[in-house]
Design a protein around this motif. Structure first.
Motif, PDB file in Angstrom:
ATOM      1  N   ARG B  31      30.143  42.681  31.185  1.00  0.00           N
ATOM      2  CA  ARG B  31      30.987  43.720  30.600  1.00  0.00           C
ATOM      3  C   ARG B  31      32.069  43.133  29.708  1.00  0.00           C
ATOM      4  O   ARG B  31      32.770  43.864  29.022  1.00  0.00           O
ATOM      5  CB  ARG B  31      31.606  44.567  31.707  1.00  0.00           C
ATOM      6  N   GLY B  32      32.204  41.832  29.754  1.00  0.00           N
ATOM      7  CA  GLY B  32      33.180  41.184  28.875  1.00  0.00           C
ATOM      8  C   GLY B  32      33.275  39.717  29.232  1.00  0.00           C
ATOM      9  O   GLY B  32      33.195  39.348  30.399  1.00  0.00           O
ATOM     10  N   PHE B  34      35.773  36.364  28.495  1.00  0.00           N
ATOM     11  CA  PHE B  34      37.135  36.067  28.054  1.00  0.00           C
ATOM     12  C   PHE B  34      37.338  34.560  27.966  1.00  0.00           C
ATOM     13  O   PHE B  34      36.890  33.819  28.829  1.00  0.00           O
ATOM     14  CB  PHE B  34      38.156  36.638  29.051  1.00  0.00           C
ATOM     15  N   THR B  49      38.290  38.103  23.630  1.00  0.00           N
ATOM     16  CA  THR B  49      37.324  38.852  24.423  1.00  0.00           C
ATOM     17  C   THR B  49      36.068  39.042  23.587  1.00  0.00           C
ATOM     18  O   THR B  49      36.147  39.398  22.401  1.00  0.00           O
ATOM     19  CB  THR B  49      37.849  40.252  24.798  1.00  0.00           C
ATOM     20  N   TYR B  51      32.180  40.990  23.804  1.00  0.00           N
ATOM     21  CA  TYR B  51      31.529  42.022  24.597  1.00  0.00           C
ATOM     22  C   TYR B  51      30.014  41.984  24.537  1.00  0.00           C
ATOM     23  O   TYR B  51      29.347  42.365  25.507  1.00  0.00           O
ATOM     24  CB  TYR B  51      32.000  43.406  24.140  1.00  0.00           C
ATOM     25  N   ASN B  91      33.699  39.341  33.243  1.00  0.00           N
ATOM     26  CA  ASN B  91      33.811  40.573  34.003  1.00  0.00           C
ATOM     27  C   ASN B  91      32.426  41.207  34.078  1.00  0.00           C
ATOM     28  O   ASN B  91      31.796  41.442  33.047  1.00  0.00           O
ATOM     29  CB  ASN B  91      34.782  41.538  33.347  1.00  0.00           C
ATOM     30  N   LEU B  98      37.602  39.305  37.457  1.00  0.00           N
ATOM     31  CA  LEU B  98      37.081  38.214  36.644  1.00  0.00           C
ATOM     32  C   LEU B  98      36.543  37.094  37.512  1.00  0.00           C
ATOM     33  O   LEU B  98      37.120  36.775  38.542  1.00  0.00           O
ATOM     34  CB  LEU B  98      38.168  37.656  35.736  1.00  0.00           C
TER      35      LEU B  98
END
Lengths: 115, 110
Positions: B31-32, B34, B49, B51, B91, B98
């Motif tokens: 979902r992401g 980082f 970030t 995606y 995530n 996280l």
């Protein structure tokens, strides 16, 4: 300046003692988090809170407790039940808990050591 | 179980010597992703970030890219002030939880 303030920067714990680490944010973020960082390991999640008066255990919650009575504050207590508390503790916050794609922003940590 | 692996563990570059840091992952649903920079004795500082696969982000000498299995942080013509530990985090669920890698410790020398 908006940000996350952790205090104290250094903390020493005696055997059998509980200690509380402070975390305050003025970013108006809904979600707050506590991590522990040990040398050679990634950050590990202790507890997190999505909204006031609610919090959930993370991956390593044993020996720790938290409260979330105000949006700005998320204190962490390291209890005497935590047998290996020496670590660098990091507090973080994010705008919201939903969506899963909001970055977390961190304070500058508290280093806890055993006397 | 979601896993994040960063490599190399440590990297030493001369000023101006470009290179890349790797973050590979096995997750059920990303979902992401980082990227953070962490200086000694400080908290991680958010950088990027990402995606979805194919996405790229840039900031000064840093460029982050994402594929379905890994992300790269490219450092172009680094300077000594780029010396830090670079952390990757994923995530994969709700509540913005996280999963962090162990980081790459970068040292840039004159």
């Amino acid at each position: 300046d908006g940000g996350i303030t952790q205090s104290p920067k250094y903390l020493f714990r005696k055997e059998g003692q509980n200690v509380t680490l402070s975390c305050e944010q003025n970013l108006n973020h809904d979600a707050m988090y506590w991590y522990r960082q040990d040398p050679g390991q990634g950050l590990r999640l202790i507890y997190y809170s999505q909204i006031v008066n609610d919090f959930q255990k993370g991956d390593i919650a044993e020996g720790y407790s938290v409260s979330r009575e105000k949006k700005e504050s998320f204190p962490l207590t390291v209890t005497s039940a935590q047998k290996n508390p020496t670590a660098f503790y990091l507090c973080a916050s994010s705008i919201t808990h939903t969506g899963g794609n909001q970055p977390q922003h961190f304070g500058d940590g508290t280093r806890l050591s055993i006397l | 179980e979601d896993q994040v692996t960063q490599s190399p563990e440590a990297l030493r570059l001369q000023e101006g010597e470009s290179s890349s840091l790797n973050c590979s992952y096995t997750v059920s649903g990303l979902r992401g992703l980082f990227w953070y920079r962490q200086d000694p004795g400080k908290g991680p500082e958010f950088l990027f970030t990402l995606y979805s696969a194919g996405e790229e982000k840039e900031k000064e000498r840093l460029k982050a890219t994402l594929t379905k299995k890994e992300s790269f942080l490219h450092i172009t013509a680094p300077k000594p002030e780029d010396s830090a530990t670079y952390l990757c985090a994923l995530n994969t669920g709700t509540a913005s939880k996280l999963t962090f890698g162990t980081g790459t410790r970068l040292q840039v020398t004159l």
